[in-house]
Design an enzyme around this catalytic site. Structure first.
Site, PDB file in Angstrom:
ATOM      1  N   CYS A 100      39.929  46.055  53.878  1.00 34.14           N
ATOM      2  CA  CYS A 100      39.676  46.122  52.435  1.00 34.14           C
ATOM      3  C   CYS A 100      38.764  47.312  52.175  1.00 34.14           C
ATOM      4  O   CYS A 100      37.799  47.525  52.924  1.00 34.14           O
ATOM      5  CB  CYS A 100      39.014  44.827  51.972  1.00 34.14           C
ATOM      6  SG  CYS A 100      38.644  44.803  50.213  1.00 34.14           S
ATOM      7  N   GLU A 143      45.156  41.365  46.957  1.00 33.77           N
ATOM      8  CA  GLU A 143      44.656  42.011  45.727  1.00 33.77           C
ATOM      9  C   GLU A 143      44.319  40.966  44.663  1.00 33.77           C
ATOM     10  O   GLU A 143      43.298  41.087  43.977  1.00 33.77           O
ATOM     11  CB  GLU A 143      45.672  43.027  45.198  1.00 33.77           C
ATOM     12  CG  GLU A 143      45.947  44.214  46.116  1.00 33.77           C
ATOM     13  CD  GLU A 143      44.698  44.875  46.663  1.00 33.77           C
ATOM     14  OE1 GLU A 143      43.661  44.882  45.985  1.00 33.77           O
ATOM     15  OE2 GLU A 143      44.752  45.369  47.800  1.00 33.77           O
ATOM     16  N   HIS A 146      40.976  39.303  44.761  1.00 34.83           N
ATOM     17  CA  HIS A 146      39.845  40.022  44.164  1.00 34.83           C
ATOM     18  C   HIS A 146      39.588  39.558  42.725  1.00 34.83           C
ATOM     19  O   HIS A 146      38.464  39.672  42.230  1.00 34.83           O
ATOM     20  CB  HIS A 146      40.107  41.531  44.156  1.00 34.83           C
ATOM     21  CG  HIS A 146      39.874  42.206  45.476  1.00 34.83           C
ATOM     22  ND1 HIS A 146      38.631  42.304  46.058  1.00 34.83           N
ATOM     23  CD2 HIS A 146      40.724  42.824  46.331  1.00 34.83           C
ATOM     24  CE1 HIS A 146      38.727  42.964  47.209  1.00 34.83           C
ATOM     25  NE2 HIS A 146      39.995  43.282  47.406  1.00 34.83           N
TER      26      HIS A 146
HETATM   27 NI    NI Z   1      40.569  44.376  49.104  1.00 33.31          NI
END
Ligand code: NI
Length: 176
Positions: A100, A143, A146
């Protein structure tokens, strides 16, 4: 072109719930997405979520032809995904290595649903509805995590499978 600073793990903004986008026609949204692509490309990433540059909105981008970070991964189409919804299509999970841009220099083995449906909207407000598997499914789940304040280390189950990228994979050229 504006490359924005990517927040790193430890920043409390990365732990917040992102809010849905209400208006798809604003210039601010267009500029946000342009900046996200510039930032992702400059960092050599395969995906980026708005909270990673400090914007608490449900916007993610991902996609690549070929990635130096993930040399074995199949191509994923370049996608802007707003207000996403993920539905797992199998109870089955697959473990694979993830990194990440907010957790530079590290990799961990993370379980993800092997097959998912994801829905949401593109920049033009047009609906996106795809059923995917493999690395594509993994990137989307990473994603979208997040957007609910989750970083992949929070999903690692076996911490003997978590470490520095250059130690774990000494033969690979890595960007982070
Ligand atoms: Ni990430």
């Amino acid at each position: 072109m504006t490359v924005r600073t990517i927040l790193r793990m430890g920043d409390p903004h990365l732990l917040e719930m992102a809010l849905p986008v209400r208006d798809f026609s604003t210039n601010a949204l267009k500029v946000l997405i342009e900046d996200m692509f510039d930032t992702m490309e400059a960092a050599g990433g395969v995906g980026l979520a708005a909270p990673q540059i400090g914007v608490g909105l449900q916007v993610v981008i991902f996609g690549f032809e070929r990635s130096e970070r993930y040399p074995d991964a199949e191509t994923v189409p370049q996608t802007i995904l707003i207000n996403p919804l993920i539905t797992a299509l199998s109870a089955e999970e697959e473990f694979d290595w993830e990194g990440c841009l907010s957790v530079p220099g590290l990799r961990g083995e993370v379980p993800r649903f092997s097959r998912i449906r994801y829905q949401g909207f593109g920049l033009d407000g047009r609906a996106i509805d795809r059923t995917v598997e493999g690395f594509h499914a993994r990137v989307v789940q990473h994603e979208c995590d997040h957007l609910i304040g989750k970083l992949y280390p929070m999903r690692v189950r076996d911490f003997t499978r978590f470490g520095f990228t250059d130690v774990l994979f000494p033969d690979r050229k890595e960007v982070d």
